[in-house]
Design an enzyme around this catalytic site. Structure first.
Site, PDB file in Angstrom:
ATOM      1  CB  CYS A 110     -30.202   5.468  -7.587  1.00 59.32           C
ATOM      2  SG  CYS A 110     -31.101   6.862  -6.844  1.00 59.32           S
TER       3      CYS A 110
ATOM      4  CG  HIS B   9     -33.720   6.398 -10.412  1.00 54.39           C
ATOM      5  ND1 HIS B   9     -33.271   5.626  -9.359  1.00 54.39           N
ATOM      6  CD2 HIS B   9     -33.362   5.715 -11.541  1.00 54.39           C
ATOM      7  CE1 HIS B   9     -32.688   4.529  -9.824  1.00 54.39           C
ATOM      8  NE2 HIS B   9     -32.721   4.568 -11.144  1.00 54.39           N
TER       9      HIS B   9
ATOM     10  CG  ASN C 292     -31.572   2.125 -13.659  1.00 54.32           C
ATOM     11  OD1 ASN C 292     -31.258   2.743 -12.650  1.00 54.32           O
ATOM     12  ND2 ASN C 292     -32.824   1.799 -13.917  1.00 54.32           N
TER      13      ASN C 292
END
EC number: 3.4.22.-
Length: 333
Positions: free
Chosen positions: A138, A276, A300
């Site tokens: 990520c 994250h 995302n």
């Protein structure tokens, strides 16, 4: 124990799990597996079905409460619908907010009017949503997205950049490929390396690999990078005046994993635990401004089938909800 006896025991175990499942959900289970291309071994099927049913019940109850006006967002049994919380948390990476951020360049807010709505997608600054898969990358997608936005603002060209280049090559800066990493160290790599390849020349594999960077194929460079101070107001100003900003958030919760649409607010979310990385591409509010339904628009890296076609509206002005302003950084090009 003979093979026949062992097989009989295995079959009996699967049969017992299957019998305990809710038959009224059989068609939904089969459709969900087809939609997300899920294939299980005979041993896995019952266990995954049980987890999926638990998540299905949670989602349905949550959405009932949404219809009753008790929740601000809906949930969905998406590709993570067969995952336990423990399994999903393995996809996250603890990102300590570094003490050295005080020694690094801190973004200096510019005074003046700020628009009430910002969406950098509408200005052509944001590449399509991607899917990190099972690689804990990520941080690479978030960092690449921030550079893409700045390069577009400088050149007028939107070029998807190589996250695999970051996964494979930023270990000397302290990242650990598909195990874990940070956007700060990713940007540090690009700065020291004096370049980053495009996705077209160094495509994403979703696994660790040897560094294959070629300077002659570099598609982007950065001159420095800056942190945004731990303030939602400063983050808002940075998003409005600079572009998409890389941030870290607390994404441990089932409500995040199974998010569908609406303004996400999770009472259990921490502003101090970051695990994250995502990209803030805008902000705004729903309804009237006085209603207080303010949000951050975040991109995302779980694919377009997660959330709002890969995006989330996260509560804004709610005491740094989920740590949205705790680890915000952007490059200069």
């Amino acid at each position: 124990m003979g093979p026949a006896v062992l097989l009989a025991i295995l079959c009996l175990g699967v049969a017992e799990v299957t019998q305990s499942s809710d038959p009224s959900l059989d068609s939904e289970w089969q459709e969900w597996k087809r939609k997300f291309n899920k294939n299980y071994s005979m041993e896995e099927e019952g266990q995954k079905r049980a987890v999926w049913e638990e998540n299905m019940k949670l989602v349905k109850q949550h959405n009932i409460e949404y219809d009753q006006g008790k929740k601000n967002f809906t949930m969905d049994v998406n590709a993570f619908g067969d995952m336990t919380g423990e399994e999903y948390r393995k996809m996250l990476t603890d990102i300590p907010v570094p003490n050295f951020r005080k020694k690094k360049s801190i973004h200096q807010p510019i005074a003046g009017y700020l628009p009430k709505f910002v969406d950098w997608r509408k200005r052509g600054c944001v590449t399509p949503v991607k899917n990190q898969g099972t690689c804990n990358s990520c941080w690479a997608f978030s960092a690449a997205g921030a550079i893409e936005g700045q390069m577009f603002r400088k050149t007028g060209k939107l070029v998807p950049l190589s996250t695999q280049n970051l996964v494979d090559c930023s270990r000397l800066e302290g990242n650990f490929g598909c195990f874990k990493g940070s956007t700060f160290l990713a940007l540090k790599y690009v700065w020291k390396n004096r370049g980053l390849e495009a996705e077209s020349t160094y495509p994403y594999k979703g696994t660790d690999g040897h560094c294959r960077y070629h300077p002659e194929r570099s598609a982007a460079r950065i001159t420095s990078f800056s942190f945004v101070s731990n303030s939602e107001k400063d983050l808002m100003r940075a998003v409005a005046t600079i572009g998409p900003i890389s941030v870290g958030i607390d994404a441990r919760h089932k409500s995040f994993r199974l998010y569908r649409e609406g303004i996400y607010y999770e009472p259990k979310c921490s502003s101090n635990i970051i695990n994250h990385s995502v990209l803030v591409v805008g902000y705004g509010y729903e309804g009237k401004e006085s209603d207080g339904n303010k949000y951050w628009l975040i991109k995302n890296s779980h694919g377009e089938q997660w959330g709002m076609n890969g995006y989330m509206k996260l509560a804004r002005g709610r005491n740094n909800h989920c740590g949205i302003a705790s680890y915000a950084v952007y490059p200069r090009v």
